[in-house]
Scaffold this motif. Sequence first.
Motif, short mmCIF file in Angstrom:
data_model
loop_
_atom_site.label_atom_id
_atom_site.label_comp_id
_atom_site.label_asym_id
_atom_site.label_seq_id
_atom_site.Cartn_x
_atom_site.Cartn_y
_atom_site.Cartn_z
N THR A 124 23.54 -41.20 12.25
CA THR A 124 24.83 -40.61 12.59
C THR A 124 24.68 -39.17 13.06
N LEU A 125 23.85 -38.40 12.34
CA LEU A 125 23.63 -36.99 12.71
C LEU A 125 22.97 -36.89 14.07
N THR A 126 21.97 -37.73 14.30
CA THR A 126 21.28 -37.72 15.60
C THR A 126 22.24 -38.12 16.72
N GLY A 127 23.09 -39.13 16.44
CA GLY A 127 24.08 -39.55 17.42
C GLY A 127 25.05 -38.43 17.75
N ALA A 128 25.43 -37.66 16.72
CA ALA A 128 26.35 -36.53 16.94
C ALA A 128 25.69 -35.47 17.81
N ILE A 129 24.41 -35.21 17.60
CA ILE A 129 23.68 -34.23 18.41
C ILE A 129 23.62 -34.68 19.87
N VAL A 130 23.39 -35.97 20.07
CA VAL A 130 23.34 -36.52 21.43
C VAL A 130 24.69 -36.35 22.12
N VAL A 131 25.78 -36.61 21.39
CA VAL A 131 27.12 -36.46 21.95
C VAL A 131 27.39 -34.99 22.31
N VAL A 132 27.00 -34.08 21.43
CA VAL A 132 27.19 -32.64 21.68
C VAL A 132 26.41 -32.22 22.92
#
Length: 273
Positions: free
Chosen positions: A5-13
């Motif tokens: 989830t954290l990695t996915g959030a970084i990708v979205v950012v």
Amino acid sequence: MLKRTLTGAIVVVATVIAFILRTVDIRLFDLFAIILTVMGACELIKALGGKITKTQKILSIIFALAVIPFNVFLKNYLLIFVLGYLALSLIISVFVSGADIQKLGYFILALIYPTLILLSLSLINHVGAFALFALVLTFATSYSTDTMAYLVGSKFKGKKLCPTISPNKTVSGAIGGVIGGILGGILTYYAFILININPFVAYDKITVLFFIVMTGIVFSIVTQVGDLFESFLKRGLDIKDMGSILPGHGGILDRVDGLMFTALAVFLFYSFL
């Protein structure tokens, strides 16, 4: 789950930042596409290992570095460059590597995947009045498809979709992915309407229903096909992930496998418009 989830959030950012920079100069988004392309090409080359020669690896990286800048600055000559480079690379490869058909096949794969497919992001970026909407649509449908497929598949499980290619993917996940793609398409369309931008204002025959079907179903299916294609490659190369730069996801290619195929489909769709 938390790491993913954290990695996915970084990708979205990172994606949002690329879109913000695009408002300054659209070529900054091309730079984002170049970074994805080069990193993806390097991941595949590393995964192929000794299946291709050092010369073939160098030629593949040069192609990944050059093709998008060619589209940006010498767009009228892009097709000539692509065809010329591919032909010259194959000739050089044959002379250097000899009659190794298997190495030549892997080399062709390294030239096309992901470089030529990710070129679609840059092509969309310069498609004209539809560019911004088409780009947002590409990422929205792809990300929402991946997210819903993962959530629904994890929750309901059930019958496997393609057990010989990807044993973790389920039919329920695929259906969830299509629903996610539809939601992504709807949200993108109405988000642009809310900011007083109607991408289809000049196309009376294009109904919202048609739009939702095209973006939600077709693009979602294409996203999942791209994901399955990479799973097929990884199984053939006997590796779990293409890379490790994104904890919980794997490499860049593991994250954009569906996105790149969606970008190609979106570009073809808007080319007809």
